[in-house]
Design a protein around this motif. Structure first.
Motif, mmCIF file in Angstrom:
data_model
loop_
_atom_site.group_PDB
_atom_site.id
_atom_site.type_symbol
_atom_site.label_atom_id
_atom_site.label_comp_id
_atom_site.label_asym_id
_atom_site.label_seq_id
_atom_site.Cartn_x
_atom_site.Cartn_y
_atom_site.Cartn_z
ATOM 1 N N LYS A 62 -9.222 15.487 58.639
ATOM 2 C CA LYS A 62 -9.217 16.549 57.350
ATOM 3 C C LYS A 62 -10.099 16.004 56.436
ATOM 4 O O LYS A 62 -10.172 16.614 55.676
ATOM 5 N N ILE A 115 -13.357 24.429 45.499
ATOM 6 C CA ILE A 115 -13.562 24.743 46.011
ATOM 7 C C ILE A 115 -12.520 24.136 46.241
ATOM 8 O O ILE A 115 -11.386 23.133 46.054
ATOM 9 N N THR A 116 -13.372 22.933 46.052
ATOM 10 C CA THR A 116 -12.487 21.625 47.156
ATOM 11 C C THR A 116 -11.407 20.445 45.747
ATOM 12 O O THR A 116 -10.213 19.631 46.765
ATOM 13 N N ARG A 119 -8.248 22.873 46.204
ATOM 14 C CA ARG A 119 -7.355 22.409 46.700
ATOM 15 C C ARG A 119 -6.783 21.429 46.952
ATOM 16 O O ARG A 119 -5.353 21.075 47.235
ATOM 17 N N SER A 120 -6.916 20.110 46.336
ATOM 18 C CA SER A 120 -6.687 19.064 45.559
ATOM 19 C C SER A 120 -5.216 19.079 44.880
ATOM 20 O O SER A 120 -4.676 18.410 44.943
ATOM 21 N N ALA A 122 -3.546 22.331 44.297
ATOM 22 C CA ALA A 122 -2.741 22.506 45.225
ATOM 23 C C ALA A 122 -2.057 21.606 45.729
ATOM 24 O O ALA A 122 -0.713 22.215 46.110
ATOM 25 N N ALA A 123 -3.025 20.720 46.308
ATOM 26 C CA ALA A 123 -2.051 20.250 47.472
ATOM 27 C C ALA A 123 -1.045 19.134 46.889
ATOM 28 O O ALA A 123 0.552 18.773 47.087
ATOM 29 N N VAL A 128 -0.838 24.869 50.235
ATOM 30 C CA VAL A 128 -1.617 24.619 51.462
ATOM 31 C C VAL A 128 -3.324 25.379 51.415
ATOM 32 O O VAL A 128 -2.386 26.433 51.620
ATOM 33 N N ILE A 129 -4.209 24.637 50.845
ATOM 34 C CA ILE A 129 -4.486 26.853 50.816
ATOM 35 C C ILE A 129 -5.190 26.854 51.807
ATOM 36 O O ILE A 129 -6.103 26.087 52.336
ATOM 37 N N ALA A 131 -8.110 28.254 54.703
ATOM 38 C CA ALA A 131 -9.412 29.208 54.800
ATOM 39 C C ALA A 131 -9.288 30.495 54.928
ATOM 40 O O ALA A 131 -8.804 30.865 56.363
ATOM 41 N N TYR A 198 -10.006 33.090 46.644
ATOM 42 C CA TYR A 198 -8.985 32.117 46.635
ATOM 43 C C TYR A 198 -8.850 32.596 44.820
ATOM 44 O O TYR A 198 -7.239 31.781 44.958
ATOM 45 N N TYR A 202 -3.879 32.258 45.009
ATOM 46 C CA TYR A 202 -3.918 31.410 44.490
ATOM 47 C C TYR A 202 -3.328 31.381 42.883
ATOM 48 O O TYR A 202 -3.108 29.842 42.727
#
Length: 212
Positions: A62, A115-116, A119-120, A122-123, A128-129, A131, A198, A202
């Motif tokens: 991942k 987006i990176t 995603r972090s 959101a995690a 979990v985002i 694709a 996205y 979200y």
């Protein structure tokens, strides 16, 4: 360390190899860069399929997979920009007055960085985002464009060395440049669109809720 992760590491190596190949103004070398890029792109499909079908998804995978994907973008878009601005023996880029615009590079890389980070973020909130279709279509358009652009520079090298000219060559140049620009335009549009998708999908993460 399993097979999918080894393939991903191989893709990182291939991305690094592409960079010097693109700066060599020879048909054979740039065709080799094209072959290496295709191999790297296919490896992305292969390692993902193996990881999912054999239950070999790991935390290392991942981490490595997005690094490999983004490195492949850097290894091609940055040389395109530098070559079109006169670095080494580049030559004009199709359209845009012969230069690869900086704003396109910033849009492509800015979206990936955003987006990176998103995603972090959101995690950390337990979301979990995954694709989405727009992001996958964006990647397909980007990869086809990159392959076409590498071939553009390869053929420019051949034309200079072998004195290609005439109506046939000019017609091919027109078709090839139009193909490159259509794919690049689609990639840029989908880059922006997928980011907006996205953000909208979200939006609860942004508002502070942990549910989507």
């Amino acid at each position: 360390m399993n097979l999918p992760n080894l393939i991903t590491i191989g893709r990182i190596f291939l991305a690094v190899v592409i960079i010097p190949l693109l700066f060599v103004d020879e048909l054979g070398i740039r065709l080799l860069a094209f072959v290496v890029f295709v191999a790297a792109g296919l490896s992305d499909l292969w390692d993902g399929h193996l990881a999912r079908s054999r239950g070999l998804i790991t935390d290392l995978g991942k981490l490595l997979d997005p690094v490999a994907d983004k490195l492949l973008l850097v290894a091609t878009f940055v040389p395109f920009y530098l070559l079109s601005h006169g670095a080494e023996s580049g030559g004009p880029f199709p359209w845009f007055g012969g230069v690869f615009p900086l704003w396109i590079v910033l849009v492509i890389f800015g979206r990936e960085l955003f987006i990176t980070v998103f995603r972090s973020y959101a995690a950390r909130k337990g979301v979990v985002i995954a694709a989405g279709p727009a992001g996958k279509y964006k990647t397909v358009c980007q990869n086809i464009f990159i392959g076409a652009a590498i071939l553009w520079y390869a053929f420019q090298s051949a034309a200079e060395d072998r004195g290609w000219s005439g109506n046939g060559w000019e017609t091919w140049q027109t078709f090839h440049s139009a193909f490159c620009m259509i794919l690049l335009a689609l990639a840029v549009i989908l880059t922006i669109y997928s980011m907006l998708v996205y953000l909208w999908g979200y939006r609860s993460v942004i508002s502070g809720s942990s549910t989507v």
